[in-house]
Scaffold this active site. Sequence first.
Site, PDB file in Angstrom:
ATOM      1  N   ASN A 209      -3.141 -87.932  31.155  1.00 43.18           N
ATOM      2  CA  ASN A 209      -4.125 -88.947  31.562  1.00 43.18           C
ATOM      3  C   ASN A 209      -3.605 -89.744  32.759  1.00 43.18           C
ATOM      4  O   ASN A 209      -2.510 -89.491  33.243  1.00 43.18           O
ATOM      5  CB  ASN A 209      -4.464 -89.852  30.375  1.00 43.18           C
ATOM      6  CG  ASN A 209      -3.215 -90.514  29.832  1.00 43.18           C
ATOM      7  OD1 ASN A 209      -2.570 -91.294  30.516  1.00 43.18           O
ATOM      8  ND2 ASN A 209      -2.837 -90.157  28.608  1.00 43.18           N
ATOM      9  N   ASP A 278      -4.503 -88.240  22.661  1.00 41.57           N
ATOM     10  CA  ASP A 278      -5.018 -88.163  21.290  1.00 41.57           C
ATOM     11  C   ASP A 278      -4.939 -86.743  20.732  1.00 41.57           C
ATOM     12  O   ASP A 278      -4.949 -86.548  19.533  1.00 41.57           O
ATOM     13  CB  ASP A 278      -6.471 -88.656  21.244  1.00 41.57           C
ATOM     14  CG  ASP A 278      -6.516 -90.178  21.284  1.00 41.57           C
ATOM     15  OD1 ASP A 278      -5.628 -90.808  20.680  1.00 41.57           O
ATOM     16  OD2 ASP A 278      -7.425 -90.734  21.939  1.00 41.57           O
ATOM     17  N   LYS A 288       3.349 -68.353  31.590  1.00 41.40           N
ATOM     18  CA  LYS A 288       2.104 -68.738  32.257  1.00 41.40           C
ATOM     19  C   LYS A 288       0.999 -67.786  31.807  1.00 41.40           C
ATOM     20  O   LYS A 288       1.168 -66.561  31.894  1.00 41.40           O
ATOM     21  CB  LYS A 288       2.285 -68.660  33.774  1.00 41.40           C
ATOM     22  CG  LYS A 288       1.058 -69.113  34.527  1.00 41.40           C
ATOM     23  CD  LYS A 288       1.246 -69.010  36.022  1.00 41.40           C
ATOM     24  CE  LYS A 288      -0.087 -69.247  36.698  1.00 41.40           C
ATOM     25  NZ  LYS A 288      -0.118 -68.765  38.053  1.00 41.40           N
ATOM     26  N   PRO A 305      -0.474 -87.554  16.096  1.00 33.57           N
ATOM     27  CA  PRO A 305      -0.278 -88.714  15.217  1.00 33.57           C
ATOM     28  C   PRO A 305      -0.567 -90.010  15.968  1.00 33.57           C
ATOM     29  O   PRO A 305      -0.392 -90.074  17.181  1.00 33.57           O
ATOM     30  CB  PRO A 305       1.209 -88.629  14.841  1.00 33.57           C
ATOM     31  CG  PRO A 305       1.819 -87.726  15.851  1.00 33.57           C
ATOM     32  CD  PRO A 305       0.751 -86.817  16.359  1.00 33.57           C
ATOM     33  N   ASP A 306      -1.023 -91.029  15.246  1.00 33.83           N
ATOM     34  CA  ASP A 306      -1.243 -92.341  15.853  1.00 33.83           C
ATOM     35  C   ASP A 306       0.075 -93.107  15.762  1.00 33.83           C
ATOM     36  O   ASP A 306       0.502 -93.528  14.680  1.00 33.83           O
ATOM     37  CB  ASP A 306      -2.369 -93.080  15.113  1.00 33.83           C
ATOM     38  CG  ASP A 306      -2.801 -94.326  15.872  1.00 33.83           C
ATOM     39  OD1 ASP A 306      -1.912 -95.081  16.320  1.00 33.83           O
ATOM     40  OD2 ASP A 306      -4.016 -94.534  16.024  1.00 33.83           O
ATOM     41  N   ILE A 307       0.729 -93.255  16.889  1.00 34.66           N
ATOM     42  CA  ILE A 307       2.084 -93.819  16.901  1.00 34.66           C
ATOM     43  C   ILE A 307       2.091 -95.264  16.439  1.00 34.66           C
ATOM     44  O   ILE A 307       2.892 -95.667  15.587  1.00 34.66           O
ATOM     45  CB  ILE A 307       2.693 -93.699  18.319  1.00 34.66           C
ATOM     46  CG1 ILE A 307       2.781 -92.220  18.711  1.00 34.66           C
ATOM     47  CG2 ILE A 307       4.055 -94.383  18.396  1.00 34.66           C
ATOM     48  CD1 ILE A 307       3.175 -91.960  20.143  1.00 34.66           C
ATOM     49  N   PHE A 324      -2.787-101.798  22.564  1.00 33.47           N
ATOM     50  CA  PHE A 324      -3.687-101.889  23.712  1.00 33.47           C
ATOM     51  C   PHE A 324      -4.923-101.039  23.420  1.00 33.47           C
ATOM     52  O   PHE A 324      -4.833-100.055  22.693  1.00 33.47           O
ATOM     53  CB  PHE A 324      -2.996-101.374  24.986  1.00 33.47           C
ATOM     54  CG  PHE A 324      -2.174-102.440  25.652  1.00 33.47           C
ATOM     55  CD1 PHE A 324      -0.987-102.852  25.088  1.00 33.47           C
ATOM     56  CD2 PHE A 324      -2.614-103.040  26.818  1.00 33.47           C
ATOM     57  CE1 PHE A 324      -0.237-103.856  25.668  1.00 33.47           C
ATOM     58  CE2 PHE A 324      -1.873-104.048  27.423  1.00 33.47           C
ATOM     59  CZ  PHE A 324      -0.687-104.457  26.849  1.00 33.47           C
ATOM     60  N   LYS A 338     -10.095-101.455  16.135  1.00 33.44           N
ATOM     61  CA  LYS A 338      -8.738-100.860  16.183  1.00 33.44           C
ATOM     62  C   LYS A 338      -7.687-101.826  15.648  1.00 33.44           C
ATOM     63  O   LYS A 338      -6.739-101.411  14.985  1.00 33.44           O
ATOM     64  CB  LYS A 338      -8.377-100.479  17.626  1.00 33.44           C
ATOM     65  CG  LYS A 338      -9.057 -99.196  18.038  1.00 33.44           C
ATOM     66  CD  LYS A 338      -8.833 -98.872  19.483  1.00 33.44           C
ATOM     67  CE  LYS A 338      -9.793 -97.770  19.891  1.00 33.44           C
ATOM     68  NZ  LYS A 338      -9.809 -97.534  21.316  1.00 33.44           N
ATOM     69  N   LYS A 342      -5.615-100.216  12.690  1.00 32.75           N
ATOM     70  CA  LYS A 342      -4.218 -99.849  12.953  1.00 32.75           C
ATOM     71  C   LYS A 342      -3.242-100.874  12.368  1.00 32.75           C
ATOM     72  O   LYS A 342      -2.035-100.735  12.511  1.00 32.75           O
ATOM     73  CB  LYS A 342      -3.999 -99.695  14.464  1.00 32.75           C
ATOM     74  CG  LYS A 342      -4.821 -98.544  15.046  1.00 32.75           C
ATOM     75  CD  LYS A 342      -4.600 -98.378  16.542  1.00 32.75           C
ATOM     76  CE  LYS A 342      -5.551 -97.342  17.114  1.00 32.75           C
ATOM     77  NZ  LYS A 342      -4.889 -96.255  17.805  1.00 32.75           N
TER      78      LYS A 342
END
Length: 393
Positions: A209, A278, A288, A305-307, A324, A338, A342
């Site tokens: 990203n 995600d 390749k 995983p959601d850290i 964030f 969130k 979380k």
Amino acid sequence: MYLNGKRIVLGVCGGIAAYRVAELARMLMKQGAEVRCVMTEAACEFISPLTFEALTGEEVHRQLFDLTRERNMGHIQLARWADVVLVAPATANSIAKFAHGVADDLLTTLMQVCEAPVLLAPAMNASMWASEATKRNVKSLCSRGMHIIEPASGTLACGEQGQGRLAELQDIIDALVPLLASDELKGQTWVINAGPTVEAWDAVRILTNRASGKLGVAMAIHAAMMGASVTLVAGPGVELTPDWLERINIVSADEMLSACLQRAVHTDVFIGAAAVSDFRFAQSSNEKMKRGNMTHVDVRLLANPDIIAAVAAMPDRPRKVIAFAAETSDLIAHAKEKLARKHVDAIVANQTLNMGKDEMAGYWLTDKTESFIECMSKQAFAREIVMKIVEGK
Ligand code: C5P
């Protein structure tokens, strides 16, 4: 603005590198520092005091026996005024004088009375730097608690090769910053993750990203400047950070998870500023992949995983966990959802278009408070966030 309100006496000695120090003065001012220059007589042969006066907006201090200036701010007051003294370029001659307590001009006299930390950035011919006398003088100054940022190697102004060039200006600032750290957060440990993660599909193709990690780096430096011991867990491409900041480089979300879980145990603050991917590829290859005559490829992605949720769920979790949320719409509603899901203590909601930019605006949200932080540089924004965490807002 890591140097906001910090008072720096910049001692300029007579070496050709003095011209680079004009840029250094400008960079220090840009970081919010107040800079007062002291130039030796020889320095004025290399660069005009007017250059420094124009850059700092302050008179340059040159002579010990200047009654007007002594009345306005004498050398003793100047030494007391300084939070730090930076001498750049520090010549072999000035280093020798400092080492032996000679006080025959304004700079050397000021150094005699100075109780603030001192950083010397030497620049000279390689043979002078390597000489026994300079080595001994530098050693003696270090043993008296002065700090040295060694000259860099390369082609010198005299055309010779070797170690003697003034260190890179940013490296000088990086070496100066910890000398100005306060002790408000002394004893605290903070872990901050920053930047993108990268998931490999094959030997060359990746899923990532636009995050730059600029805000995370800025928060790490602010917290460290307040005396915290900070670990930055950084994704690929995050800008270089000063040597004194502990940094763990990771690539994938899985690697970031392990580093964070390991380092966050019993810490005071964990900030999840990273834009964690995600998803990762269900299958990846070290080779390749060949296009051949395929018209399309179906790619299966698995959730990562959601850290931050994992960190917040640790039995020995950090005292405060800050997340964030970068959103394209319904900023506050999504961020609040969130915050609850979380189990974090606060969340900073901002627009995705801030990614990679140098400025941002956003909301600081907890279950009780909601405040808007107007658009400012990421360095300034980072300071706002660190202050909110420290003040427990
Ligand atoms: O759910 P969303 O990705 O928008 O949440 C953003 C927050 O969660 C950020 O603090 C980010 O660092 C964190 N996060 C995480 N692990 C993920 C995804 C997001 O820690 N896999």
